[in-house]
Design an enzyme around this catalytic site. Sequence first.
Site, mmCIF file in Angstrom:
data_model
loop_
_atom_site.group_PDB
_atom_site.id
_atom_site.type_symbol
_atom_site.label_atom_id
_atom_site.label_comp_id
_atom_site.label_asym_id
_atom_site.label_seq_id
_atom_site.Cartn_x
_atom_site.Cartn_y
_atom_site.Cartn_z
ATOM 1 N N HIS A 113 74.700 32.990 21.063
ATOM 2 C CA HIS A 113 73.215 32.306 21.376
ATOM 3 C C HIS A 113 73.332 31.079 20.221
ATOM 4 O O HIS A 113 73.898 31.102 19.365
ATOM 5 C CB HIS A 113 72.490 33.181 20.905
ATOM 6 C CG HIS A 113 72.464 34.781 21.543
ATOM 7 N ND1 HIS A 113 71.781 34.775 22.754
ATOM 8 C CD2 HIS A 113 72.968 35.878 21.248
ATOM 9 C CE1 HIS A 113 71.947 35.834 23.308
ATOM 10 N NE2 HIS A 113 72.880 36.569 22.491
ATOM 11 N N ALA A 158 92.782 45.846 10.716
ATOM 12 C CA ALA A 158 91.646 46.292 11.311
ATOM 13 C C ALA A 158 90.486 45.849 10.767
ATOM 14 O O ALA A 158 90.461 45.338 9.453
ATOM 15 C CB ALA A 158 91.990 48.123 10.863
ATOM 16 N N ARG A 181 100.260 36.277 6.285
ATOM 17 C CA ARG A 181 101.760 36.071 6.251
ATOM 18 C C ARG A 181 102.352 35.695 7.636
ATOM 19 O O ARG A 181 101.773 36.188 8.591
ATOM 20 C CB ARG A 181 102.450 37.259 5.279
ATOM 21 C CG ARG A 181 102.483 38.593 6.190
ATOM 22 C CD ARG A 181 103.500 39.395 5.534
ATOM 23 N NE ARG A 181 103.279 40.996 5.975
ATOM 24 C CZ ARG A 181 104.122 41.278 7.143
ATOM 25 N NH1 ARG A 181 105.043 40.538 7.664
ATOM 26 N NH2 ARG A 181 103.886 42.530 7.655
#
Length: 184
Positions: A113, A158, A181
Amino acid sequence: MLSEKQKMLAGADYLASDAELTRDRTLAHTKCHEFNATPGYSPEKLEILAQSFGSYGTDCYIEPPFFFDYGYNLFLGQNVYLNFNCVILDCSLVTIGDFVKFGPNVQVYTAGHSLDNAKRLQGFEFAKPITIGSNVWVGGGSIILPGVDIGENAVIGAGSLVSKSIPANVVAAGNPCRVVRNNT
């Protein structure tokens, strides 16, 4: 004059409330419901996705519940695995390469948006494509934002918020997601 769907696919501002786009989303959401409600992993279940997506490679496995906005902008390679509760807002092209794995709760957003309040109040959205290269692993709870490319062999940690493109052969993580890395 371009239709709202043509504008959406071209990356221009568009009105998602347009009748054609609303019909397309309603059909796609019906297909999501059918997929999620079909028990087991039957040929019928696979056919729902194969008919809905732009392309659906062989040996793909998607855990329900799974949600998408249109389906026809979603292109999966071979051996793709999407874990539970994946959401893909495919208002623009989402291309996922071969041997890609998503952890649970991964969210892929091509839609966005405007920062301009007046445009938001008028209901305008935009969409930018997302490309995920082959052999990528996206860790659970990650969010991938519009216009991002993730290079092949990359690992996304994660819980990452991927707001910028990530090169190939790296481990990247964080909010915002950054290269941690090399992965070679």
